[in-house]
Design a protein around this motif. Structure first.
Motif, mmCIF file in Angstrom:
data_model
loop_
_atom_site.group_PDB
_atom_site.id
_atom_site.type_symbol
_atom_site.label_atom_id
_atom_site.label_comp_id
_atom_site.label_asym_id
_atom_site.label_seq_id
_atom_site.Cartn_x
_atom_site.Cartn_y
_atom_site.Cartn_z
ATOM 1 N N ALA A 61 -9.806 -10.765 10.347
ATOM 2 C CA ALA A 61 -10.329 -11.656 11.390
ATOM 3 C C ALA A 61 -10.419 -13.098 10.917
ATOM 4 O O ALA A 61 -10.218 -14.030 11.699
ATOM 5 C CB ALA A 61 -11.704 -11.153 11.843
ATOM 6 N N ALA A 62 -10.705 -13.275 9.634
ATOM 7 C CA ALA A 62 -10.809 -14.632 9.093
ATOM 8 C C ALA A 62 -9.454 -15.230 8.744
ATOM 9 O O ALA A 62 -9.376 -16.405 8.360
ATOM 10 C CB ALA A 62 -11.697 -14.616 7.849
ATOM 11 N N ARG A 63 -8.404 -14.439 8.868
ATOM 12 C CA ARG A 63 -7.038 -14.859 8.518
ATOM 13 C C ARG A 63 -6.972 -15.383 7.071
ATOM 14 O O ARG A 63 -6.263 -16.348 6.774
ATOM 15 C CB ARG A 63 -6.532 -15.924 9.489
ATOM 16 N N SER A 64 -7.669 -14.682 6.193
ATOM 17 C CA SER A 64 -7.787 -15.142 4.811
ATOM 18 C C SER A 64 -7.111 -14.215 3.808
ATOM 19 O O SER A 64 -7.220 -14.441 2.599
ATOM 20 C CB SER A 64 -9.271 -15.269 4.438
ATOM 21 N N ASN A 65 -6.426 -13.167 4.280
ATOM 22 C CA ASN A 65 -5.863 -12.174 3.358
ATOM 23 C C ASN A 65 -4.334 -12.138 3.372
ATOM 24 O O ASN A 65 -3.735 -11.132 3.008
ATOM 25 C CB ASN A 65 -6.409 -10.782 3.687
ATOM 26 N N GLY A 97 2.553 -2.129 -1.397
ATOM 27 C CA GLY A 97 2.292 -0.942 -0.584
ATOM 28 C C GLY A 97 0.843 -0.518 -0.698
ATOM 29 O O GLY A 97 0.056 -1.116 -1.447
ATOM 30 N N PRO A 98 0.449 0.508 0.030
ATOM 31 C CA PRO A 98 -0.941 0.983 -0.023
ATOM 32 C C PRO A 98 -1.348 1.379 -1.439
ATOM 33 O O PRO A 98 -0.688 2.185 -2.087
ATOM 34 C CB PRO A 98 -0.929 2.207 0.908
ATOM 35 N N GLY A 99 -2.417 0.770 -1.933
ATOM 36 C CA GLY A 99 -2.939 1.084 -3.251
ATOM 37 C C GLY A 99 -2.171 0.491 -4.409
ATOM 38 O O GLY A 99 -2.572 0.654 -5.570
ATOM 39 N N LYS A 100 -1.073 -0.204 -4.145
ATOM 40 C CA LYS A 100 -0.266 -0.806 -5.206
ATOM 41 C C LYS A 100 -0.810 -2.188 -5.558
ATOM 42 O O LYS A 100 -1.741 -2.679 -4.907
ATOM 43 C CB LYS A 100 1.198 -0.851 -4.769
ATOM 44 N N ASP A 103 -1.609 -4.791 -2.486
ATOM 45 C CA ASP A 103 -2.135 -3.657 -1.721
ATOM 46 C C ASP A 103 -2.120 -3.953 -0.215
ATOM 47 O O ASP A 103 -2.894 -4.784 0.272
ATOM 48 C CB ASP A 103 -3.556 -3.358 -2.186
ATOM 49 N N THR A 104 -1.247 -3.267 0.509
ATOM 50 C CA THR A 104 -1.141 -3.516 1.949
ATOM 51 C C THR A 104 -2.277 -2.880 2.745
ATOM 52 O O THR A 104 -2.367 -3.090 3.958
ATOM 53 C CB THR A 104 0.215 -3.015 2.478
ATOM 54 N N ASP A 105 -3.148 -2.101 2.091
ATOM 55 C CA ASP A 105 -4.384 -1.663 2.738
ATOM 56 C C ASP A 105 -5.420 -2.782 2.736
ATOM 57 O O ASP A 105 -6.415 -2.727 3.465
ATOM 58 C CB ASP A 105 -4.977 -0.446 2.016
ATOM 59 N N ARG A 106 -5.171 -3.782 1.926
ATOM 60 C CA ARG A 106 -6.123 -4.877 1.739
ATOM 61 C C ARG A 106 -5.569 -6.220 2.192
ATOM 62 O O ARG A 106 -6.297 -7.068 2.717
ATOM 63 C CB ARG A 106 -6.484 -4.935 0.253
ATOM 64 N N PHE A 107 -4.263 -6.433 1.963
ATOM 65 C CA PHE A 107 -3.647 -7.717 2.238
ATOM 66 C C PHE A 107 -2.650 -7.627 3.392
ATOM 67 O O PHE A 107 -2.054 -6.571 3.633
ATOM 68 C CB PHE A 107 -2.926 -8.244 1.000
ATOM 69 N N PHE A 108 -2.488 -8.749 4.068
ATOM 70 C CA PHE A 108 -1.434 -8.888 5.090
ATOM 71 C C PHE A 108 -0.263 -9.580 4.413
ATOM 72 O O PHE A 108 -0.338 -10.754 4.043
ATOM 73 C CB PHE A 108 -1.938 -9.714 6.271
ATOM 74 N N VAL A 109 0.827 -8.854 4.204
ATOM 75 C CA VAL A 109 1.950 -9.328 3.408
ATOM 76 C C VAL A 109 3.103 -9.729 4.324
ATOM 77 O O VAL A 109 3.489 -8.976 5.235
ATOM 78 C CB VAL A 109 2.404 -8.239 2.413
ATOM 79 N N ILE A 110 3.642 -10.904 4.085
ATOM 80 C CA ILE A 110 4.747 -11.454 4.877
ATOM 81 C C ILE A 110 5.919 -11.713 3.952
ATOM 82 O O ILE A 110 5.751 -12.269 2.866
ATOM 83 C CB ILE A 110 4.343 -12.790 5.537
ATOM 84 N N PHE A 379 2.357 -5.022 -13.669
ATOM 85 C CA PHE A 379 1.597 -4.510 -12.528
ATOM 86 C C PHE A 379 0.107 -4.820 -12.699
ATOM 87 O O PHE A 379 -0.571 -5.232 -11.752
ATOM 88 C CB PHE A 379 1.798 -3.007 -12.381
ATOM 89 N N ALA A 380 -0.419 -4.611 -13.917
ATOM 90 C CA ALA A 380 -1.837 -4.848 -14.162
ATOM 91 C C ALA A 380 -2.191 -6.322 -14.007
ATOM 92 O O ALA A 380 -3.239 -6.674 -13.435
ATOM 93 C CB ALA A 380 -2.204 -4.361 -15.563
ATOM 94 N N ILE A 381 -1.315 -7.204 -14.492
ATOM 95 C CA ILE A 381 -1.556 -8.645 -14.363
ATOM 96 C C ILE A 381 -1.545 -9.059 -12.900
ATOM 97 O O ILE A 381 -2.408 -9.835 -12.442
ATOM 98 C CB ILE A 381 -0.508 -9.426 -15.172
ATOM 99 N N THR A 382 -0.581 -8.564 -12.143
ATOM 100 C CA THR A 382 -0.496 -8.898 -10.718
ATOM 101 C C THR A 382 -1.741 -8.439 -9.980
ATOM 102 O O THR A 382 -2.346 -9.200 -9.196
ATOM 103 C CB THR A 382 0.753 -8.252 -10.101
ATOM 104 N N ARG A 383 -2.151 -7.197 -10.210
ATOM 105 C CA ARG A 383 -3.336 -6.667 -9.543
ATOM 106 C C ARG A 383 -4.577 -7.491 -9.910
ATOM 107 O O ARG A 383 -5.371 -7.863 -9.047
ATOM 108 C CB ARG A 383 -3.550 -5.201 -9.927
ATOM 109 N N GLY A 384 -4.730 -7.782 -11.200
ATOM 110 C CA GLY A 384 -5.901 -8.529 -11.636
ATOM 111 C C GLY A 384 -5.961 -9.928 -11.054
ATOM 112 O O GLY A 384 -7.022 -10.390 -10.618
#
Length: 396
Positions: A61-65, A97-100, A103-110, A379-384
């Protein structure tokens, strides 16, 4: 024929994003008419034009992700979904992707196909405003042009500020251009296996590829689509030469060594006796089914022209002066196409500009392609990095 994928002719509207209708991968095309021309570094404007893009996840809703992915030379908008032409997984499905880590469960990816490409965004295989295929009549495009077009797409989606812009190789060039051109619109930037300018060696490799295409009799001076042919052999050779630069000597030795291909001994011919020869021929043949030869000319030229410091009096630090964007740069030890020294030069410029920057050189024997493959440390650096950025702006 023009290699335009299965993207919808309708754009994904901002109100649909707000209703949460983008929770699954969504392909779309947004068209910009004469009222919204794109100014080009080569001079003049491009109008009309269109951008094909893919989204994953839901805009909050905040268009922040929102995270923008920028693809490399041979990539396109299909980062984490089955490719509509090849039927293979997306080029970054290991990371997105989800959980990667992204994380597309958390972020809106374009992810959008770049200007000059051949998967729905305006390029040399597209028709101009009068219905004629551009071919070489399309103005030469730059990384800056690609980023300005992406900014228009982000405007269309109603997103004021991106949580992050992430990309490797040519995608990393776009990330740096975003951070320099739109610092107030990028909270975090992650340029991977890239440089602030293309080296003479890389320009030389690109020229070999372009000459291979243009030497193919079926190139027809760039007018092959109008003459119903295609310079497949030249494009395949260009891809073969480029693919060698994406790998390291150790990865080629580990995968192939001097092993023969489906035969007991040497044939004493010019057939593909060695596995590595067969592999390269396969890479070339597969590439021509999904990529336009003229797009290869345009996109490689855009990389060649990229020199971010040149736009700031030759001083790279000036490109980032006063920036509030957070940076995380990543390089790989055996990447000789964009070696660690290139990333360190950007880090030094960011430090000189007083920017917030972290840097990691990852031990890998996979060469330049390491950023596309499964590398646990990467992967760990990207996630962090993305987790920290999200927490700072309040994205749960």
């Amino acid at each position: 024929m023009a290699l335009i994928g299965t993207a919808s002719v309708e754009a994904l509207q901002p109100e649909a994003l707000a209703r949460g209708e983008a929770d699954r991968p969504h392909s779309a095309v947004v068209r910009f008419g004469p009222d919204k021309p794109l100014s080009l570094d080569a001079g003049g404007v491009l109008t009309p034009f269109q951008i094909a893009y893919q989204t994953y996840g839901t805009l909050n809703a905040a268009r922040s992700n929102a995270i923008l992915l920028c693809h490399a030379l041979s990539g396109d908008q299909h980062a984490a979904n089955v490719h509509p032409v090849t039927g293979k997984p997306g080029w970054w499905e290991t990371l997105v992707g989800p959980g990667k880590p992204i994380d597309t469960d958390r972020f809106f990816v374009i992810c959008s196909n770049v200007l000059g490409g051949c998967m729905g965004t305006t390029g040399p295989s597209s028709a101009d405003g009068k219905g004629k295929i551009y071919g070489l009549d399309l103005p030469v495009v730059t990384i800056g042009d690609m980023v300005r077009a992406q900014a228009m797409l982000i405007d269309h989606l109603g997103i004021e500020k991106l949580l992050a812009v992430v990309g490797g190789s040519m995608g990393g060039m776009q990330v740096l251009q975003w951070a320099a051109s739109y610092p107030d619109r990028v909270f975090a930037a992650m340029p991977i296996a890239t440089a602030a300018r293309h080296s003479a060696q890389n320009i030389a490799f690109h020229e070999v590829g372009r000459q291979a295409i243009m030497a193919d009799p079926d190139w027809r001076g760039g007018a092959y689509l109008a003459e119903s042919t295609s310079p497949r052999r030249g494009l395949a050779v260009a891809r073969m030469a480029a693919h060698i630069t994406y790998m390291s000597d150790s990865s080629l030795h580990r995968k192939f060594g001097r092993r023969l291909q489906d035969r007991e001994g040497r044939t004493f011919s010019f057939d593909a006796d060695f596995q590595v020869e067969s592999y390269l021929r396969h890479q070339g043949e597969a590439f021509v089914d999904r990529f336009d030869a003229n797009s290869y000319l345009y996109v490689t030229r855009a990389m060649d022209y990229f020199d971010l410091a040149a736009d700031y009096g030759g001083v790279l630090a000036k490109a980032f002066r006063g920036t509030a964007t957070r940076f995380c740069l990543v390089s790989f030890t055996t990447d000789w196409l964009f070696p660690t020294a290139d990333s360190r030069a950007v880090v030094h410029a960011l430090n000189a500009a007083g920017a917030s920057v972290s840097f990691a050189e990852i031990e890998s024997d996979k060469g330049h392609d390491a950023f596309l493959l499964e590398e646990p440390e990467f992967f760990a650096i990207t996630r962090g990095f993305l987790d920290a950025a999200a927490r700072t702006v309040g994205v749960p």
